[in-house]
Enzyme design. Sequence first.
Site, PDB file in Angstrom:
ATOM      1  N   TYR A 176      25.866   6.443  41.712  1.00 23.89           N
ATOM      2  CA  TYR A 176      26.582   7.713  41.887  1.00 23.89           C
ATOM      3  C   TYR A 176      26.151   8.737  40.848  1.00 23.89           C
ATOM      4  O   TYR A 176      25.729   9.857  41.188  1.00 23.89           O
ATOM      5  CB  TYR A 176      28.089   7.498  41.806  1.00 23.89           C
TER       6      TYR A 176
ATOM      7  N   GLY B 274      32.610  20.476  51.190  1.00 23.15           N
ATOM      8  CA  GLY B 274      33.491  19.392  50.750  1.00 23.15           C
ATOM      9  C   GLY B 274      34.918  19.828  50.562  1.00 23.15           C
ATOM     10  O   GLY B 274      35.676  19.224  49.796  1.00 23.15           O
ATOM     11  N   GLY B 275      35.333  20.855  51.286  1.00 22.11           N
ATOM     12  CA  GLY B 275      36.655  21.430  51.084  1.00 22.11           C
ATOM     13  C   GLY B 275      37.798  20.654  51.696  1.00 22.11           C
ATOM     14  O   GLY B 275      38.952  21.073  51.580  1.00 22.11           O
ATOM     15  N   ALA B 276      37.506  19.522  52.356  1.00 25.23           N
ATOM     16  CA  ALA B 276      38.575  18.657  52.842  1.00 25.23           C
ATOM     17  C   ALA B 276      38.736  17.436  51.952  1.00 25.23           C
ATOM     18  O   ALA B 276      39.541  16.554  52.243  1.00 25.23           O
ATOM     19  CB  ALA B 276      38.297  18.213  54.282  1.00 25.23           C
ATOM     20  N   GLY B 277      37.967  17.382  50.861  1.00 29.11           N
ATOM     21  CA  GLY B 277      38.092  16.300  49.897  1.00 29.11           C
ATOM     22  C   GLY B 277      39.114  16.625  48.828  1.00 29.11           C
ATOM     23  O   GLY B 277      39.839  17.624  48.915  1.00 29.11           O
ATOM     24  N   PHE B 278      39.153  15.811  47.799  1.00 28.31           N
ATOM     25  CA  PHE B 278      40.175  15.936  46.761  1.00 28.31           C
ATOM     26  C   PHE B 278      40.049  17.245  45.983  1.00 28.31           C
ATOM     27  O   PHE B 278      40.921  18.123  46.046  1.00 28.31           O
ATOM     28  CB  PHE B 278      40.083  14.728  45.836  1.00 28.31           C
ATOM     29  N   ILE B 279      38.959  17.421  45.253  1.00 31.28           N
ATOM     30  CA  ILE B 279      38.788  18.634  44.447  1.00 31.28           C
ATOM     31  C   ILE B 279      38.535  19.836  45.352  1.00 31.28           C
ATOM     32  O   ILE B 279      39.080  20.926  45.132  1.00 31.28           O
ATOM     33  CB  ILE B 279      37.656  18.452  43.422  1.00 31.28           C
TER      34      ILE B 279
ATOM     35  N   LYS C 121      24.039  12.346  41.199  1.00 30.13           N
ATOM     36  CA  LYS C 121      24.567  13.643  40.755  1.00 30.13           C
ATOM     37  C   LYS C 121      23.660  14.271  39.704  1.00 30.13           C
ATOM     38  O   LYS C 121      23.476  15.494  39.683  1.00 30.13           O
ATOM     39  CB  LYS C 121      25.989  13.476  40.213  1.00 30.13           C
TER      40      LYS C 121
ATOM     41  N   THR D 201      29.600  16.294  37.582  1.00 30.99           N
ATOM     42  CA  THR D 201      30.485  15.376  36.872  1.00 30.99           C
ATOM     43  C   THR D 201      29.977  15.097  35.461  1.00 30.99           C
ATOM     44  O   THR D 201      28.781  15.206  35.193  1.00 30.99           O
ATOM     45  CB  THR D 201      30.572  14.044  37.636  1.00 30.99           C
ATOM     46  N   ASP D 202      30.889  14.693  34.575  1.00 29.33           N
ATOM     47  CA  ASP D 202      30.469  14.299  33.230  1.00 29.33           C
ATOM     48  C   ASP D 202      29.759  12.947  33.227  1.00 29.33           C
ATOM     49  O   ASP D 202      29.124  12.573  32.236  1.00 29.33           O
ATOM     50  CB  ASP D 202      31.665  14.275  32.272  1.00 29.33           C
ATOM     51  N   GLU D 203      29.828  12.217  34.327  1.00 32.70           N
ATOM     52  CA  GLU D 203      29.206  10.896  34.363  1.00 32.70           C
ATOM     53  C   GLU D 203      27.686  10.956  34.273  1.00 32.70           C
ATOM     54  O   GLU D 203      27.039   9.947  33.966  1.00 32.70           O
ATOM     55  CB  GLU D 203      29.658  10.141  35.611  1.00 32.70           C
TER      56      GLU D 203
END
Length: 355
Positions: A158, A7-12, A162, A133-135
């Site tokens: 989602y 996932g290195g082309a995503g945001f994080i 996760k 995620t904290d979600e």
Amino acid sequence: MRVVVTGGAGFIGSAVVRHLVLNKGYEVLNIDKLTYAGTETSVKAVGNRPGYRFLQADICDRAAIEQALVDFRPDRIMHLAAESHVDRSITGAKDFIDTNVIGTFTMLECARQYWLTLDAAEKQAFRFLHVSTDEVYGSLGDDGLFTEETPYDPSSPYSASKAASDHLAKAWARTYGFPVVVSNCSNNYGPYHFPEKLIPLMILNALDGKPLPVYGNGANIRDWLYVEDHARALDIIAERGRIGETYNVGGRNERRNLDVVTRICDLMDQLRPQQVSHSRLITYVTDRPGHDARYAIDATKLETELGWKAEENFDTGIEKTVRWYLENEWWWAPLRKGYEGNRLGLLDAGKQVSA
């Protein structure tokens, strides 16, 4: 150090790649499927570095992942690839189950089989960081913070996907002795954030004079974490985190959604002044189904055990973020052509969630 980042082309993920290559000098193999939210322009700064490689592949493709690990021979895997927008999961849950659950299972199994081929010293040094995620913890009331011991209580497709992936990662550590470490983060923001997310959407809508849609009454609270602080945290956790442990990563910056939007309007008034305030564009819209009221992370374990601390507070981070979007239309303009700010996550009668 040789690191695989999924996932290195995503945001994080792109922030992690840039940190590892530019700040640490690591060799990095970036594995990304390049879905709607992934773009190689987010890692343009490292594209010509000799230690950087890119592989377009689906993490559910076991043969491709197995071959990539054999060829690259990583010392560490940082698994960030995930479907991540709650609104999209409400009306299209299947992609989230496929990527977040089946994809994580595939990554764990491929990585474990690779790990078994290593010699004793390499096995001892190897780490698999599962980024979450904290979600997964659900919704907080007015008081309290999420800790690493908070029971899971996911609210959306989602967060449920996760949560499932977290359980898989921890089970692989307990059952197989596989060297997994897990992190759970609060809401990230900063450069290279896909335009459908709250903060970039508000900046770009304000820039265009479009409505700024606030869900419900805007009272939902999130703990905001600058993405480059998160990237540093993940590097530290992967390097020094204890096997089988979870580390919560948070910015200690709780804000109501309405306050976030108002602050963006204030900054836009300063940086792109108009005759009237951008706040006139704030519009209240129907709330998201199952919208969690409050998230807040207790990052004490990470701060005390591993010595990490966020460098940006919300005021410094949000100003950097607004300025970045105003100065980098080259990055977001092509992405916005495919996403014009249309509302996501509303249920239509008879619509299949798995569609």
